[in-house]
Design a protein around this motif. Structure first.
Motif, PDB file in Angstrom:
ATOM      1  N   THR A 127      13.742   2.837  52.255  1.00  0.00           N
ATOM      2  CA  THR A 127      14.998   3.265  52.856  1.00  0.00           C
ATOM      3  C   THR A 127      15.388   4.620  52.268  1.00  0.00           C
ATOM      4  OG1 THR A 127      15.725   0.982  53.096  1.00  0.00           O
ATOM      5  CG2 THR A 127      17.443   2.670  53.171  1.00  0.00           C
ATOM      6  N   ILE A 128      15.740   5.547  53.122  1.00  0.00           N
ATOM      7  CA  ILE A 128      16.250   6.842  52.647  1.00  0.00           C
ATOM      8  C   ILE A 128      17.662   7.014  53.199  1.00  0.00           C
ATOM      9  CG2 ILE A 128      15.876   9.325  52.496  1.00  0.00           C
ATOM     10  CD1 ILE A 128      12.954   8.854  53.175  1.00  0.00           C
ATOM     11  N   ASP A 129      18.625   6.994  52.299  1.00  0.00           N
ATOM     12  CA  ASP A 129      20.037   7.077  52.695  1.00  0.00           C
ATOM     13  C   ASP A 129      20.842   7.697  51.562  1.00  0.00           C
ATOM     14  OD1 ASP A 129      22.562   6.780  53.678  1.00  0.00           O
ATOM     15  OD2 ASP A 129      22.581   4.588  53.614  1.00  0.00           O
ATOM     16  N   PRO A 130      21.375   8.884  51.715  1.00  0.00           N
ATOM     17  CA  PRO A 130      21.319   9.709  52.919  1.00  0.00           C
ATOM     18  C   PRO A 130      20.029  10.526  53.000  1.00  0.00           C
ATOM     19  CG  PRO A 130      22.580  10.835  51.215  1.00  0.00           C
ATOM     20  CD  PRO A 130      22.188   9.501  50.638  1.00  0.00           C
ATOM     21  N   VAL A 131      19.549  10.758  54.249  1.00  0.00           N
ATOM     22  CA  VAL A 131      18.537  11.786  54.434  1.00  0.00           C
ATOM     23  C   VAL A 131      19.289  13.109  54.338  1.00  0.00           C
ATOM     24  CG1 VAL A 131      16.684  12.699  55.861  1.00  0.00           C
ATOM     25  CG2 VAL A 131      17.264  10.282  56.007  1.00  0.00           C
ATOM     26  N   HIS A 190      25.428  12.168  58.384  1.00  0.00           N
ATOM     27  CA  HIS A 190      25.167  10.937  57.663  1.00  0.00           C
ATOM     28  C   HIS A 190      24.066  10.147  58.369  1.00  0.00           C
ATOM     29  CE1 HIS A 190      29.206  12.312  56.660  1.00  0.00           C
ATOM     30  NE2 HIS A 190      29.205  11.556  55.583  1.00  0.00           N
ATOM     31  N   ASN A 227      25.660   7.247  60.596  1.00  0.00           N
ATOM     32  CA  ASN A 227      26.623   6.539  59.757  1.00  0.00           C
ATOM     33  C   ASN A 227      28.040   7.093  59.750  1.00  0.00           C
ATOM     34  OD1 ASN A 227      25.959   4.101  58.538  1.00  0.00           O
ATOM     35  ND2 ASN A 227      24.580   5.069  57.070  1.00  0.00           N
ATOM     36  N   PRO A 260      17.160  16.833  41.652  1.00  0.00           N
ATOM     37  CA  PRO A 260      15.817  16.272  41.793  1.00  0.00           C
ATOM     38  C   PRO A 260      15.240  16.499  43.183  1.00  0.00           C
ATOM     39  CG  PRO A 260      17.460  14.551  42.023  1.00  0.00           C
ATOM     40  CD  PRO A 260      18.205  15.798  41.657  1.00  0.00           C
ATOM     41  N   HIS A 319      32.288  -2.350  65.560  1.00  0.00           N
ATOM     42  CA  HIS A 319      31.409  -2.203  64.397  1.00  0.00           C
ATOM     43  C   HIS A 319      30.802  -3.502  63.930  1.00  0.00           C
ATOM     44  CE1 HIS A 319      30.249  -1.273  60.189  1.00  0.00           C
ATOM     45  NE2 HIS A 319      29.776  -0.214  60.787  1.00  0.00           N
ATOM     46  N   GLY A 377      18.043  10.475  49.566  1.00  0.00           N
ATOM     47  CA  GLY A 377      18.183   9.041  49.327  1.00  0.00           C
ATOM     48  C   GLY A 377      18.676   8.722  47.922  1.00  0.00           C
ATOM     49  N   GLN A 415      17.465   9.212  44.947  1.00  0.00           N
ATOM     50  CA  GLN A 415      17.438  10.239  43.901  1.00  0.00           C
ATOM     51  C   GLN A 415      18.620  11.195  44.039  1.00  0.00           C
ATOM     52  OE1 GLN A 415      14.315  13.470  45.795  1.00  0.00           O
ATOM     53  NE2 GLN A 415      13.568  12.221  44.124  1.00  0.00           N
ATOM     54  N   ALA A 416      19.026  11.449  45.283  1.00  0.00           N
ATOM     55  CA  ALA A 416      20.186  12.317  45.505  1.00  0.00           C
ATOM     56  C   ALA A 416      21.457  11.619  45.020  1.00  0.00           C
ATOM     57  CB  ALA A 416      20.305  12.664  46.982  1.00  0.00           C
ATOM     58  N   LEU A 417      21.582  10.338  45.357  1.00  0.00           N
ATOM     59  CA  LEU A 417      22.781   9.597  44.939  1.00  0.00           C
ATOM     60  C   LEU A 417      22.831   9.426  43.420  1.00  0.00           C
ATOM     61  CD1 LEU A 417      22.982   6.902  47.730  1.00  0.00           C
ATOM     62  CD2 LEU A 417      24.474   8.883  47.402  1.00  0.00           C
ATOM     63  N   SER A 433      33.974   1.404  57.164  1.00  0.00           N
ATOM     64  CA  SER A 433      32.558   1.610  57.486  1.00  0.00           C
ATOM     65  C   SER A 433      32.330   2.611  58.613  1.00  0.00           C
ATOM     66  CB  SER A 433      31.905   0.278  57.868  1.00  0.00           C
ATOM     67  OG  SER A 433      32.030  -0.619  56.809  1.00  0.00           O
ATOM     68  N   VAL A 446      29.836   5.997  56.140  1.00  0.00           N
ATOM     69  CA  VAL A 446      29.074   5.355  55.057  1.00  0.00           C
ATOM     70  C   VAL A 446      28.056   6.345  54.517  1.00  0.00           C
ATOM     71  CG1 VAL A 446      27.195   3.675  54.751  1.00  0.00           C
ATOM     72  CG2 VAL A 446      29.354   2.941  55.790  1.00  0.00           C
ATOM     73  N   MET A 447      27.839   6.292  53.194  1.00  0.00           N
ATOM     74  CA  MET A 447      26.748   7.090  52.636  1.00  0.00           C
ATOM     75  C   MET A 447      26.032   6.297  51.547  1.00  0.00           C
ATOM     76  SD  MET A 447      26.731  10.966  51.091  1.00  0.00           S
ATOM     77  CE  MET A 447      27.558  10.501  49.580  1.00  0.00           C
ATOM     78  N   GLY A 448      24.815   5.909  51.815  1.00  0.00           N
ATOM     79  CA  GLY A 448      23.991   5.225  50.816  1.00  0.00           C
ATOM     80  C   GLY A 448      24.359   3.765  50.650  1.00  0.00           C
ATOM     81  N   GLU A 449      23.545   3.099  49.844  1.00  0.00           N
ATOM     82  CA  GLU A 449      23.730   1.671  49.621  1.00  0.00           C
ATOM     83  C   GLU A 449      23.730   1.387  48.122  1.00  0.00           C
ATOM     84  OE1 GLU A 449      20.400  -0.085  51.599  1.00  0.00           O
ATOM     85  OE2 GLU A 449      21.269   0.210  53.609  1.00  0.00           O
ATOM     86  N   ILE A 502      32.433   5.998  52.405  1.00  0.00           N
ATOM     87  CA  ILE A 502      32.885   7.270  51.838  1.00  0.00           C
ATOM     88  C   ILE A 502      34.232   7.073  51.150  1.00  0.00           C
ATOM     89  CG2 ILE A 502      33.916   9.471  52.574  1.00  0.00           C
ATOM     90  CD1 ILE A 502      30.908   9.687  52.133  1.00  0.00           C
TER      91      ILE A 502
END
Lengths: 504, 295
Positions: free
Chosen positions: A5-9, A15, A35, A150, A321, B57, B59-61, B90, B93-96, B104
């Protein structure tokens, strides 16, 4: 089966989440999730129709100009002005739109895509005298590398010298795209979110000083595109040749055409344009554009099922939603029930198969240099190459159109807002086919629908369960290193997705 | 030794226009802002900005979460976009975390608690703007409102504009770096820096003489003041007429368009091409016939 899973790209607008199921290193399934929902179509309701041009631009701050054009064409048609736009206004619209798209492509290749291919860390080894590169070297030496770290590690294939040159071009491109925005500003007033294009024409008048300023800014754009951007795309394409076989996608392409070459034809599907309207299938067969074939499915999108399958002229946006099975705010537009990809690749190839000799010549020359067949254009590198050629074609035409302006001649046609009307605006944004639809009642906006390039490309499954173009491009991909899944982000970014656009 | 000022940029219900406008910064250029010491001895360390950062993803978070922990109380939090709150947070949303989507709204609250200062960049973050317009489908709130609701007492500066001029963003950051956080007299009631938003467009408009003479353009492309075409210059606080846009190339009224009022809290409730009626003009030009009539 393992999940990536890549979130966020990152390095795209908005989003976006990408989820993949991977088995024995191969992507077996992929899901694209938008998103953020703002509901701009709902926000527009009840307003003065003229405001659509202002607010629709705010769908996206990266490609506002495309929405400005689409909304304006939509209002022109609703106000009965489609065949009454003065030539000066038509040309000034093309100048504003085209200069914006050309700088947008530069932004995409260097600032959104390049870091997937270029190892900027090689600047630490730089021994030359270029002041800009040495300042980047100082930056790397200081050790606080945000926003360049990174990052994914491993598959960087360019030599240190080429990486250093590409890093210099990354910085040069920052200047150049800023400069591109100045070009837009000459007739657009300001950008992002310009003001110069309005129903009936434009707000400004062409003057010799502005024409001259525009000319020399465009020449600089052309120079950069021809001597830096295109050679860099070719260099990356040569180093990453396997990416002509990665990210192939659905192989159905759709273009609405763009840059009006005549002002007296109201029907946008047949109006003479620089880029042609039409579709292309995997066997390079051209078909003409039939706008009635478009419908938007929402079975897998967070909207009420009762609104699914409609043509955008009577489309609805009803958020829900909590809906089971749905996984994205992006709707799923389809053409004749089939999955279609849009973008510079579609724009270029539809004109290529529709007999545009200039475009065919450019594409064939590039393909010959790269020693790949036309079918290789359905790929990650094909999309990058098409985008660069698109920038070149537009920048060359900007100069040509500029001298068709006639200072002192009309730029605007006055009108009355009709009591009731329907309108449609079709154009090509930087990222592909863009359509706006309006319904006016009591001189107010009763309904507004936008089907945007990334709505097509980043769409989830449709009601029949067919994955969207980006999802299809991901499925079947071999992931070499699951901790550094370069393949996934390279495929996604080759579409230049824009999520604020896609959902709006 | 260069002092590092960490900065994280959180995109809420936004269009990224504010970020693109920042890319248009001229002096300093965006490269100067990101790579070089932006003022002698100080470097802005942009640790998180999804639109330009290399990583993706998790690594960014991780870079975002690390900044909050490592630089607690020492980083600048920039927000663009308004913050959706209901029917569900919702809507953005950003990431899990552990497989559960993170809104957000909750990311903002976490980051705001530990920030040194917060910049609401753009009219959406400052005043609700576009997503809060009309029926406000996501019940989007401003950064200020979210802080009030959560009891977060941190310095907040609003830098509105759709988008803001890059100088307004860079100038505000430079001012913090050089002079510290703004004092109470440096901001207006809407928490906008008076340095950029202290005057009305109307006060410095090059077409002001037309207004005073009562010479008004009746359609686009005509000479004259754009008041009758809907210009919001008389009610809009910003320095666009003197600063101009895109490296000084042009500005809204310079292209023959009425000002749309984009730096104002009421931006989304304005009819852009209808004349403003209940204007309260400042003292300048009070003797002009047109101003009297307008009142």
């Amino acid at each position: 089966m393992a999940k990536i899973t890549i979130d966020p790209v990152t390095r795209l607008e908005g989003h976006l989440k990408i989820e993949t199921e991977v088995e024995n290193g191969i992507v077996k399934d992929a899901r694209s999730t938008g998103n953020l929902f703002r509901g701009i179509e709902l926000i527009l309701r009840g307003r003065d129709p003229r405001d659509a041009q202002v607010i629709a631009q705010r769908i996206c701050g990266v490609c506002p100009q495309s929405h400005g054009i689409a909304a304006t064409l939509c209002l022109d048609s609703a106000f009965g002005l489609g065949d009454k736009i003065p030539d000066n206004a038509r040309i000034m619209r093309n100048l504003i739109h085209g200069s914006h798209v050309a700088q947008d492509h530069v932004l995409h290749f260097y600032h959104l895509a390049a870091l997937d291919y270029v190892d900027i860390a090689d600047v630490a080894k730089y021994q030359g005298k270029d002041a800009e590169l040495n300042s980047v070297k100082d930056f790397i030496t200081r050790g606080e590398l945000g926003p360049f770290a990174p990052r994914y590690e491993g598959d960087y294939r360019l030599s240190p010298e080429v990486n250093q040159m590409a890093a210099a071009h990354y910085l040069q491109a920052l200047e150049l795209r800023r400069f591109g925005h100045e070009t837009v500003g000459i007739f657009g007033g300001k950008i992002p979110h310009s003001v110069g294009i309005v129903p009936g024409g434009v707000t400004d008048v062409p003057t010799v000083d502005k024409i001259t300023a525009f000319l020399w800014k465009v020449k600089k754009l052309q120079d950069f595109i021809n001597t830096v951007y295109i050679p860099d795309v070719m260099a990356v394409a040569n180093a990453y040749r396997d990416y002509f076989e990665i990210g192939i996608g659905c192989k159905n392409l759709l273009s609405y055409g763009a840059y009006d070459l005549q002002g007296d034809v109201a029907d946008l599907t047949i109006r003479k344009r620089l880029f042609k309207q039409g579709t292309l299938s995997a066997d390079f067969k051209f078909d003409s554009l039939d706008i009635t074939k478009i419908s938007e499915g929402v079975k897998y999108s967070w909207y009420k099922d009762s609104s699914t399958g409609r043509h955008p002229s009577s489309g609805a946006t009803e958020p829900e939603h909590s809906k089971n099975d749905a996984y994205s705010w992006v709707k799923a537009p389809r053409y004749g029930g089939k999955v279609y990809e849009v973008g510079p690749l579609a724009r270029i190839l539809v004109s290529y198969v529709n007999g545009d000799k200039t475009i065919k010549g450019l594409v064939d020359t590039a393909l010959a240099q790269l020693k790949v067949p036309p079918s290789a254009l359905f790929s990650v590198m094909g999309r990058h190459l098409a985008r660069a050629l698109d920038a070149k074609i537009i920048a060359e035409n900007l100069e040509k159109w500029l001298f068709e302006l006639k200072p002192g001649q009309p730029t605007y046609t006055p009108y009355e807002i009709p009591q009731e009307a329907m309108g449609m605006g079709l154009t090509e944004g930087s990222r592909g086919a863009l359509g706006h639809w309006i319904e006016i009642k009591d001189k107010k906006i009763a309904n507004y629908q936008a089907v945007v390039p990334t709505t097509w490309n980043a769409s989830p499954r449709d009601d029949a369960g067919n994955p969207g173009p980006m999802e299809q491009a991901l499925i079947g991909t071999r992931i070499k290193d699951r901790d550094n899944p370069f393949e996934l982000v390279r495929i996604v970014r080759s579409f230049d997705p824009c999520l604020a656009c896609a959902i709006h | 030794m260069v002092k590092e000022i960490p900065l994280v940029w959180l995109p809420a219900a936004a269009c990224t226009g504010c970020s693109v406008s920042l890319l248009n910064s001229d002096s300093p250029t965006i490269k100067n802002v990101l790579v070089d010491p932006v003022v002698p001895g100080v470097h802005i360390n942009l640790r998180f900005h999804p639109t330009i950062m290399a990583g993706a993803g998790e690594q960014a978070l991780k870079a975002l979460e690390e900044t909050r922990v490592l630089y607690k109380g020492g980083y600048v939090l920039v927000v663009d976009g308004a913050i959706p709150t209901s029917p569900t947070e919702s809507y953005c949303v950003m990431g899990e975390r552990n497989g559960v989507p993170v809104t957000i709204a909750s990311r903002f609250v976490e980051l705001a608690w530990d920030a040194m200062a917060i910049l609401a960049v753009g009219t959406c973050a400052s005043f609700g703007g576009i997503p809060a317009g009309g029926t406000n489908p996501g019940n989007c709130v401003t950064v200020r409102k979210m802080m009030e609701v959560k009891g977060i007492k941190k310095p907040l500066i609003n830098i509105p504009g759709c988008p803001p001029h890059p100088d307004w963003i860079v100038g505000t950051v430079a001012s913090i770096v050089l002079n510290g956080l703004p004092g109470p007299n440096d901001l207006d009631d809407n928490l906008r820096p008076k340095a950029f938003f202290g005057k009305l467009i109307h006060e410095n408009c090059p077409r002001r003489a037309y207004f005073d003479e009562g010479k008004f353009a009746k359609k686009f492309g005509e000479e004259g003041c754009l008041y009758e075409l809907g210009c919001k210059g008389p009610i809009t606080h910003a320095d666009c007429p003197t600063r101009r846009w895109n490296g000084g190339t042009n500005w809204v009224i310079g292209a023959g368009s009425p000002c749309l009022g984009c730096t104002q809290p009421e931006f989304m409730s304005l009819p852009y091409y209808e004349k403003v009626t209940d204007i309260q003009l400042p003292v300048v030009g009070a003797y002009s016939q047109a101003a009297k009539e307008a009142k």
